[in-house]
Motif scaffolding. Structure first.
Motif, PDB file in Angstrom:
ATOM      1  N   ASN A  25       0.800  -1.238   0.000  1.00 14.54           N
ATOM      2  CA  ASN A  25       0.000   0.000   0.000  1.00 14.54           C
ATOM      3  C   ASN A  25       0.828   1.281   0.000  1.00 14.54           C
ATOM      4  O   ASN A  25       0.307   2.337  -0.329  1.00 14.54           O
ATOM      5  CB  ASN A  25      -0.913   0.015   1.234  1.00 14.54           C
ATOM      6  N   GLY A  26       2.070   1.190   0.429  1.00 17.25           N
ATOM      7  CA  GLY A  26       2.895   2.390   0.547  1.00 17.25           C
ATOM      8  C   GLY A  26       2.918   2.915   1.968  1.00 17.25           C
ATOM      9  O   GLY A  26       1.947   2.753   2.721  1.00 17.25           O
ATOM     10  N   ALA A  27       4.017   3.545   2.337  1.00 18.78           N
ATOM     11  CA  ALA A  27       4.183   4.047   3.704  1.00 18.78           C
ATOM     12  C   ALA A  27       3.191   5.160   4.034  1.00 18.78           C
ATOM     13  O   ALA A  27       2.755   5.290   5.180  1.00 18.78           O
ATOM     14  CB  ALA A  27       5.612   4.544   3.907  1.00 18.78           C
ATOM     15  N   GLU A  28       2.807   5.960   3.031  1.00 16.15           N
ATOM     16  CA  GLU A  28       1.903   7.077   3.289  1.00 16.15           C
ATOM     17  C   GLU A  28       0.539   6.576   3.781  1.00 16.15           C
ATOM     18  O   GLU A  28      -0.071   7.200   4.651  1.00 16.15           O
ATOM     19  CB  GLU A  28       1.723   7.919   2.017  1.00 16.15           C
ATOM     20  N   ILE A  29       0.059   5.475   3.214  1.00 16.74           N
ATOM     21  CA  ILE A  29      -1.237   4.931   3.621  1.00 16.74           C
ATOM     22  C   ILE A  29      -1.179   4.476   5.076  1.00 16.74           C
ATOM     23  O   ILE A  29      -2.099   4.723   5.863  1.00 16.74           O
ATOM     24  CB  ILE A  29      -1.653   3.752   2.721  1.00 16.74           C
ATOM     25  N   LEU A  30      -0.077   3.831   5.440  1.00 18.42           N
ATOM     26  CA  LEU A  30       0.063   3.355   6.819  1.00 18.42           C
ATOM     27  C   LEU A  30       0.160   4.530   7.786  1.00 18.42           C
ATOM     28  O   LEU A  30      -0.424   4.508   8.869  1.00 18.42           O
ATOM     29  CB  LEU A  30       1.295   2.457   6.947  1.00 18.42           C
ATOM     30  N   ARG A  31       0.878   5.565   7.393  1.00 13.71           N
ATOM     31  CA  ARG A  31       0.976   6.764   8.241  1.00 13.71           C
ATOM     32  C   ARG A  31      -0.396   7.401   8.428  1.00 13.71           C
ATOM     33  O   ARG A  31      -0.740   7.859   9.515  1.00 13.71           O
ATOM     34  CB  ARG A  31       1.938   7.774   7.621  1.00 13.71           C
ATOM     35  N   LEU A  32      -1.155   7.455   7.334  1.00 14.60           N
ATOM     36  CA  LEU A  32      -2.476   8.069   7.411  1.00 14.60           C
ATOM     37  C   LEU A  32      -3.395   7.264   8.322  1.00 14.60           C
ATOM     38  O   LEU A  32      -4.212   7.826   9.048  1.00 14.60           O
ATOM     39  CB  LEU A  32      -3.074   8.184   6.001  1.00 14.60           C
ATOM     40  N   TRP A  33      -3.259   5.941   8.294  1.00 19.06           N
ATOM     41  CA  TRP A  33      -4.055   5.096   9.193  1.00 19.06           C
ATOM     42  C   TRP A  33      -3.736   5.417  10.657  1.00 19.06           C
ATOM     43  O   TRP A  33      -4.631   5.418  11.502  1.00 19.06           O
ATOM     44  CB  TRP A  33      -3.787   3.613   8.922  1.00 19.06           C
ATOM     45  N   THR A  34      -2.469   5.699  10.956  1.00 20.38           N
ATOM     46  CA  THR A  34      -2.086   5.929  12.361  1.00 20.38           C
ATOM     47  C   THR A  34      -2.778   7.155  12.948  1.00 20.38           C
ATOM     48  O   THR A  34      -2.976   7.228  14.155  1.00 20.38           O
ATOM     49  CB  THR A  34      -0.563   6.096  12.522  1.00 20.38           C
ATOM     50  N   ILE A  35      -3.131   8.138  12.111  1.00 23.72           N
ATOM     51  CA  ILE A  35      -3.859   9.287  12.665  1.00 23.72           C
ATOM     52  C   ILE A  35      -5.367   9.131  12.510  1.00 23.72           C
ATOM     53  O   ILE A  35      -6.126   9.891  13.108  1.00 23.72           O
ATOM     54  CB  ILE A  35      -3.394  10.636  12.065  1.00 23.72           C
ATOM     55  N   MET A  36      -5.799   8.183  11.693  1.00 26.08           N
ATOM     56  CA  MET A  36      -7.238   7.968  11.547  1.00 26.08           C
ATOM     57  C   MET A  36      -7.839   7.377  12.814  1.00 26.08           C
ATOM     58  O   MET A  36      -8.950   7.723  13.209  1.00 26.08           O
ATOM     59  CB  MET A  36      -7.514   7.028  10.374  1.00 26.08           C
ATOM     60  N   VAL A  37      -7.103   6.471  13.451  1.00 25.67           N
ATOM     61  CA  VAL A  37      -7.621   5.793  14.643  1.00 25.67           C
ATOM     62  C   VAL A  37      -7.360   6.641  15.883  1.00 25.67           C
ATOM     63  O   VAL A  37      -6.385   7.385  15.951  1.00 25.67           O
ATOM     64  CB  VAL A  37      -6.978   4.406  14.809  1.00 25.67           C
ATOM     65  N   ASP A  38      -8.243   6.549  16.833  1.00 24.91           N
ATOM     66  CA  ASP A  38      -8.094   7.261  18.104  1.00 24.91           C
ATOM     67  C   ASP A  38      -7.214   6.405  19.015  1.00 24.91           C
ATOM     68  O   ASP A  38      -7.632   5.345  19.478  1.00 24.91           O
ATOM     69  CB  ASP A  38      -9.466   7.491  18.735  1.00 24.91           C
ATOM     70  N   TYR A  39      -5.994   6.863  19.260  1.00 27.26           N
ATOM     71  CA  TYR A  39      -5.024   6.064  20.033  1.00 27.26           C
ATOM     72  C   TYR A  39      -5.446   5.891  21.491  1.00 27.26           C
ATOM     73  O   TYR A  39      -4.878   5.065  22.211  1.00 27.26           O
ATOM     74  CB  TYR A  39      -3.637   6.708  19.970  1.00 27.26           C
ATOM     75  N   ARG A  40      -6.459   6.642  21.935  1.00 29.69           N
ATOM     76  CA  ARG A  40      -6.912   6.521  23.318  1.00 29.69           C
ATOM     77  C   ARG A  40      -7.828   5.317  23.509  1.00 29.69           C
ATOM     78  O   ARG A  40      -8.177   4.972  24.640  1.00 29.69           O
ATOM     79  CB  ARG A  40      -7.627   7.805  23.741  1.00 29.69           C
ATOM     80  N   GLU A  41      -8.229   4.696  22.395  1.00 27.88           N
ATOM     81  CA  GLU A  41      -9.076   3.510  22.451  1.00 27.88           C
ATOM     82  C   GLU A  41      -8.370   2.366  21.730  1.00 27.88           C
ATOM     83  O   GLU A  41      -7.266   2.531  21.226  1.00 27.88           O
ATOM     84  CB  GLU A  41     -10.421   3.814  21.768  1.00 27.88           C
ATOM     85  N   ASP A  42      -9.009   1.193  21.694  1.00 22.81           N
ATOM     86  CA  ASP A  42      -8.463   0.090  20.906  1.00 22.81           C
ATOM     87  C   ASP A  42      -8.352   0.537  19.455  1.00 22.81           C
ATOM     88  O   ASP A  42      -9.316   1.042  18.870  1.00 22.81           O
ATOM     89  CB  ASP A  42      -9.376  -1.140  20.987  1.00 22.81           C
ATOM     90  N   MET A  43      -7.175   0.345  18.872  1.00 21.80           N
ATOM     91  CA  MET A  43      -6.927   0.799  17.504  1.00 21.80           C
ATOM     92  C   MET A  43      -7.358  -0.289  16.524  1.00 21.80           C
ATOM     93  O   MET A  43      -6.765  -1.361  16.473  1.00 21.80           O
ATOM     94  CB  MET A  43      -5.453   1.152  17.337  1.00 21.80           C
ATOM     95  N   ARG A  44      -8.409  -0.002  15.760  1.00 25.37           N
ATOM     96  CA  ARG A  44      -8.971  -1.008  14.856  1.00 25.37           C
ATOM     97  C   ARG A  44      -8.184  -1.056  13.543  1.00 25.37           C
ATOM     98  O   ARG A  44      -7.799  -0.036  12.994  1.00 25.37           O
ATOM     99  CB  ARG A  44     -10.443  -0.718  14.577  1.00 25.37           C
ATOM    100  N   PHE A  45      -7.969  -2.286  13.069  1.00 23.69           N
ATOM    101  CA  PHE A  45      -7.216  -2.482  11.831  1.00 23.69           C
ATOM    102  C   PHE A  45      -7.785  -3.657  11.062  1.00 23.69           C
ATOM    103  O   PHE A  45      -8.072  -4.704  11.626  1.00 23.69           O
ATOM    104  CB  PHE A  45      -5.739  -2.750  12.137  1.00 23.69           C
ATOM    105  N   SER A  46      -7.960  -3.472   9.756  1.00 32.10           N
ATOM    106  CA  SER A  46      -8.370  -4.551   8.864  1.00 32.10           C
ATOM    107  C   SER A  46      -8.059  -4.111   7.440  1.00 32.10           C
ATOM    108  O   SER A  46      -7.777  -2.937   7.180  1.00 32.10           O
ATOM    109  CB  SER A  46      -9.869  -4.849   9.002  1.00 32.10           C
ATOM    110  N   GLU A  47      -8.134  -5.044   6.503  1.00 26.81           N
ATOM    111  CA  GLU A  47      -7.900  -4.718   5.095  1.00 26.81           C
ATOM    112  C   GLU A  47      -8.952  -3.721   4.603  1.00 26.81           C
ATOM    113  O   GLU A  47      -8.653  -2.828   3.814  1.00 26.81           O
ATOM    114  CB  GLU A  47      -7.937  -5.985   4.238  1.00 26.81           C
TER     115      GLU A  47
END
Length: 209
Positions: A25-47
């Motif tokens: 997917n590229g590093a930019e997509i992964l970086r963008l995911w890291t700010i999409m999720v609220d780190y104060r809660e369980d961080m959800r991840f899936s394809e």
């Protein structure tokens, strides 16, 4: 946690190989995911989540591409239009942009990075792509190159593209690095530039629209 709510953990053996994700997917997509999720809660991840993030990234990138393609003959020092002389549509877009900048700056200060993500991706999709940039096509493609409506639109588009690059540079480091030097009148690295200042939006203009 994954799409089913199960914990993703190295000890459990169901962790995600980030090298494979970046290769796919590229590093930019992964970086963008890291700010999409609220780190104060369980961080959800899936394809599926990653696909939505990739789509949001393409919307941001395409916004920059559209704007850059219409600034090829724009010099902000020669062609820039003062706020009070902007066409009313462009004035509205500028005031709405000021609202967005203020919200994003506030979110950064509060470490609410998911708010940065949602504010800017919705702004690109709704305010810009679905409305403002779409409405501008007639004047950008049909008005005289130096026509006042065209220069008015270019002034605001330049401002929007520059501010998006600086606001997203901590996350989309490669993309912002590509965009910034292509914007007329800008020099140096986006990573040395300051965030746009918070400015009070004109409530009367916003209410009129």
């Amino acid at each position: 946690v994954d799409a089913q709510g199960k914990k993703i953990s190295k000890s459990v053996g169901n962790d995600v190989d980030t090298k494979k994700l970046i290769a796919t997917n590229g590093a930019e997509i992964l970086r963008l995911w890291t700010i999409m999720v609220d780190y104060r809660e369980d961080m959800r991840f899936s394809e599926e989540i990653l696909k939505r993030v990739a789509e949001a990234y393409r919307k941001l990138r395409n916004t920059w591409r559209y704007v850059l393609s219409n600034l090829y003959d724009f010099d902000p020092t020669r062609h820039g239009v003062a706020d009070l002389r902007l066409d009313d549509l462009d004035r509205f877009a500028l005031e709405r942009h000021r609202e967005v900048v203020a919200r994003v700056r506030e979110a950064y200060d509060a470490y609410e990075f998911h708010v940065v993500y949602h504010t800017l991706t919705q702004y690109a999709a709704s305010d810009l792509s679905a409305f403002y940039l779409d409405v501008l096509k007639d004047r950008l493609y049909c008005d005289a190159p130096d026509g006042p409506r065209r220069r008015s639109a270019q002034t605001v588009m330049h401002r929007i593209a520059r501010d998006l690059a600086t606001l997203l540079s901590p996350v989309l480091t490669f993309t912002a690095d590509e965009v910034y030097p292509l914007l007329p009148g800008l020099h140096g690295s986006v990573h040395e530039a300051l965030f746009p200042a918070v400015e009070q939006a004109d409530a009367e203009v916003l209410a009129r629209w």
